[in-house]
Design a protein around this motif. Sequence first.
Motif, PDB file in Angstrom:
ATOM      1  N   TYR A  44       0.839  -1.202   0.000  1.00  0.00           N
ATOM      2  CA  TYR A  44       0.000   0.000   0.000  1.00  0.00           C
ATOM      3  C   TYR A  44       0.873   1.251   0.000  1.00  0.00           C
ATOM      4  O   TYR A  44       0.675   2.171  -0.812  1.00  0.00           O
ATOM      5  CB  TYR A  44      -0.929  -0.006   1.218  1.00  0.00           C
ATOM      6  CG  TYR A  44      -1.968   1.089   1.197  1.00  0.00           C
ATOM      7  CD1 TYR A  44      -3.235   0.853   0.670  1.00  0.00           C
ATOM      8  CD2 TYR A  44      -1.680   2.360   1.699  1.00  0.00           C
ATOM      9  CE1 TYR A  44      -4.203   1.864   0.646  1.00  0.00           C
ATOM     10  CE2 TYR A  44      -2.634   3.369   1.681  1.00  0.00           C
ATOM     11  CZ  TYR A  44      -3.895   3.115   1.153  1.00  0.00           C
ATOM     12  OH  TYR A  44      -4.839   4.110   1.126  1.00  0.00           O
ATOM     13  N   TYR A  86       1.393   3.991  -3.041  1.00  0.00           N
ATOM     14  CA  TYR A  86       1.147   5.406  -2.759  1.00  0.00           C
ATOM     15  C   TYR A  86       2.316   6.249  -3.256  1.00  0.00           C
ATOM     16  O   TYR A  86       2.121   7.262  -3.953  1.00  0.00           O
ATOM     17  CB  TYR A  86       0.940   5.607  -1.254  1.00  0.00           C
ATOM     18  CG  TYR A  86       0.622   7.025  -0.856  1.00  0.00           C
ATOM     19  CD1 TYR A  86      -0.694   7.441  -0.706  1.00  0.00           C
ATOM     20  CD2 TYR A  86       1.646   7.954  -0.633  1.00  0.00           C
ATOM     21  CE1 TYR A  86      -0.996   8.753  -0.350  1.00  0.00           C
ATOM     22  CE2 TYR A  86       1.359   9.261  -0.281  1.00  0.00           C
ATOM     23  CZ  TYR A  86       0.041   9.654  -0.141  1.00  0.00           C
ATOM     24  OH  TYR A  86      -0.248  10.946   0.206  1.00  0.00           O
ATOM     25  N   HIS A 106       2.041   8.857  -6.639  1.00  0.00           N
ATOM     26  CA  HIS A 106       2.199  10.297  -6.456  1.00  0.00           C
ATOM     27  C   HIS A 106       3.462  10.807  -7.151  1.00  0.00           C
ATOM     28  O   HIS A 106       3.455  11.916  -7.709  1.00  0.00           O
ATOM     29  CB  HIS A 106       2.200  10.637  -4.969  1.00  0.00           C
ATOM     30  CG  HIS A 106       0.827  10.615  -4.374  1.00  0.00           C
ATOM     31  ND1 HIS A 106      -0.040  11.694  -4.442  1.00  0.00           N
ATOM     32  CD2 HIS A 106       0.142   9.632  -3.724  1.00  0.00           C
ATOM     33  CE1 HIS A 106      -1.181  11.382  -3.853  1.00  0.00           C
ATOM     34  NE2 HIS A 106      -1.099  10.139  -3.408  1.00  0.00           N
ATOM     35  N   PHE A 157      -4.788   6.230  -8.848  1.00  0.00           N
ATOM     36  CA  PHE A 157      -4.201   6.039  -7.522  1.00  0.00           C
ATOM     37  C   PHE A 157      -4.406   4.557  -7.155  1.00  0.00           C
ATOM     38  O   PHE A 157      -5.390   4.189  -6.518  1.00  0.00           O
ATOM     39  CB  PHE A 157      -4.857   6.964  -6.508  1.00  0.00           C
ATOM     40  CG  PHE A 157      -4.514   8.417  -6.721  1.00  0.00           C
ATOM     41  CD1 PHE A 157      -3.190   8.840  -6.724  1.00  0.00           C
ATOM     42  CD2 PHE A 157      -5.506   9.358  -6.938  1.00  0.00           C
ATOM     43  CE1 PHE A 157      -2.857  10.175  -6.926  1.00  0.00           C
ATOM     44  CE2 PHE A 157      -5.197  10.699  -7.144  1.00  0.00           C
ATOM     45  CZ  PHE A 157      -3.863  11.104  -7.148  1.00  0.00           C
ATOM     46  N   TYR A 166      -3.254   2.477  -5.085  1.00  0.00           N
ATOM     47  CA  TYR A 166      -3.388   2.048  -3.687  1.00  0.00           C
ATOM     48  C   TYR A 166      -4.842   2.091  -3.228  1.00  0.00           C
ATOM     49  O   TYR A 166      -5.222   1.386  -2.289  1.00  0.00           O
ATOM     50  CB  TYR A 166      -2.511   2.910  -2.772  1.00  0.00           C
ATOM     51  CG  TYR A 166      -2.771   4.395  -2.875  1.00  0.00           C
ATOM     52  CD1 TYR A 166      -3.722   5.016  -2.061  1.00  0.00           C
ATOM     53  CD2 TYR A 166      -2.060   5.182  -3.777  1.00  0.00           C
ATOM     54  CE1 TYR A 166      -3.969   6.377  -2.157  1.00  0.00           C
ATOM     55  CE2 TYR A 166      -2.291   6.537  -3.878  1.00  0.00           C
ATOM     56  CZ  TYR A 166      -3.247   7.141  -3.073  1.00  0.00           C
ATOM     57  OH  TYR A 166      -3.487   8.485  -3.174  1.00  0.00           O
TER      58      TYR A 166
END
Length: 273
Positions: A223, A227, A231, A248, A250
């Motif tokens: 996770y 992330y 990003h 995104f 995650y």
Amino acid sequence: MLVFEEEYRLLSQEGHLTKSSLLSGLDAIRRANIDDYGRGFFYSGLFELSIGFERLMKIVIVLQHKLENKNNNPTNKQLRLYGHNIIDLYRRFCEIASKHDLQTETSDKQKKILDVLSIFGTGSRYYNLDQITDSSKHEDPLKMWSHVLSQHIWGLSANVRKKLEENAFAYVDITGQADAYYHGRNINGELMMISEYHYLYHATEKANYQVVWSIVSMLEPFYGLLYELCHKLHRLSDALEHKQTVPFMYEFFPFFLTPKSIVVRKKRWSVDY
């Protein structure tokens, strides 16, 4: 070359597929047991988890490649070089995680789970048919999984194991089956007395929650890594003045963060996510 909207859609579909495989696998492992009804869930669990783990790690590999190559995807040939060996893929995941200053640790129990999933995914899923046709080159996956179960049964508290043993002996005394054998075999292929079957059935029922926790806690670092990757890729796309093509990822996997206090009581996974 993929159009941006298509790449976003395909990565989203891969996220849904991976999520579904992992949740179905957790459900099956939680429900599996050594009786005739329950043992089929061991196969279902191993099948879904081996698929889910492989796809999850390949998502990570694709995103890391994009990050290191100006947002370009790997070629099919490059991705295929990683193969289907879950142990090798997990090593690659650990290498990528370290590049983002994320720690990954696995216990002996978790390493054994990865071993079984890797061998299952690369051939032992066909063990039964291979045995029938005299061409088996792999170990029996259920026999291998019995070692995973044994580790987690011994991980139960001494008081729990003692109570299960007392209940088993009380059951055969009441039913007059102290010297009787169970009609089938354990998942490792060995014969069992009724007392052994009674103990192992109820011990497996309890240990499965701990097995699921071993799996979920092994998934938790993914996770954080997803992330970071997503990003960083969004910032890279902005710098390159590209459209955003990466969801995104995650967000498909909130269950990776489920605390132990909930995992060890949770009976169903796929219905809640």
